[in-house]
Design a protein around this motif. Structure first.
Motif: not given
Lengths: 193, 193
Positions: B24-26, B107, B110, B157, B159-161, B163-164, B167-168, B171
């Motif tokens: 949540e916070e990093g 998470e 990154g 792809a 890793v993209g799923f 990361v995206l 937020r949502d 994905w």
């Protein structure tokens, strides 16, 4: 006039320094004094131009968004929507590799400490969806391939290249994107492209 | 014995709470007091189990790596390396959606404030490269497709799923991965898979 020019140059140096510090430290650990030191200006000069770290991040992301739009506008002069798409993915990777403002703008999108701001990944997603829509209208997509079926894979892969490229710039190399399209394009365009 | 059980349970509650707070916070903004509060234990109890925030992040990432390995081990019981690959991407996405430790483990990879730790994305990349090597040995790859040409697109792809998906969550849905494979698999396997 000379004074205005100097102010504009200082402002730009601050934006550039902020982008570097955000990319290296993340939003939470980046401090205004790191940024002013990196830009070679006083804290007072920074505060004259920007009221907060958030304001700096907003401007970095707006400038990154503008740079991406300039890049896609240029790509759109190519013939055929699929060529435009390929050119734009090359353009995005080379900007992520070479332009700290674009790099930081994207990296801030995934930073949990950053909250809102221009969502560059979403802007990129919308652009991909639109150009695939154009490819479909132009009759360039293979049978059974639609913008809806192709967009998520292309968006996810390019965001993946972006994210992996922060740790290892090899992921942003021309060779990686060429290979990506060698794999995907025959499927997207029905083997004739 | 009862005491040992209670200690083990407290330790696990702390790891779970740490994963949630990191996600949540990093890493930079997560604090030990946020984590002990979330776990419902005292600061003293936290310090009994973990000497620092970094130690907690190390354990979260090690547990995430172990969960991913258990998942790929299970996927490897399927018939044929390409089926194993497809099953494992589904397995990864469902763990990213449902398991806070796996989500936080990725998470943290990154997070610029986090420095080193288990690189889960690299572990995943190696696994993909290996399973594609097996697919090639089994004669399952289409003409002109090699592990080297296919791995980067699949790694990027997924890793993209990932990361995206932070937020949502859309994905990370099954539908997204099904579509991804509907697009890519005919190209990978020469249309017969």
């Amino acid at each position: 006039m000379v004074k205005q020019e100097r102010a504009a140059r200082t402002r730009q140096a601050l934006i550039r320094a902020a982008a570097e510090v955000f990319a290296e430290e993340g939003f939470a650990l980046a401090s205004l004094s790191m940024i002013s030191r990196r830009a070679g200006v006083s804290n007072g000069a920074l505060h004259f131009h920007f009221e907060s770290k958030k304001a700096l991040a907003d401007v970095v992301q707006m400038e990154a968004a503008a740079a991406v739009t300039r890049m896609t506008d240029r790509a759109e002069t190519a013939d055929g929507a699929l060529q435009v798409l390929v050119d734009a993915t090359h353009g995005l990777m080379s900007r992520l590799a070479d332009d700290n403002i674009v790099r930081a703008g994207f990296e801030l999108c995934g930073d949990p400490a950053r909250g809102d701001g221009v969502d560059l990944r979403r802007q990129w997603q919308h652009w991909i969806e639109n150009i695939l829509g154009r490819a479909e209208q132009e009759g360039l997509l293979a049978d059974g391939v639609s913008p809806d079926s192709a967009a998520p894979a292309i968006v996810a892969a390019t965001v993946g290249f972006e994210v992996l490229g922060f740790r290892d710039p090899e992921w942003l190399s021309e060779q990686k994107i060429i290979r990506f399209w060698e794999l995907l394009l025959p499927r997207l365009a029905g083997g004739e492209a």
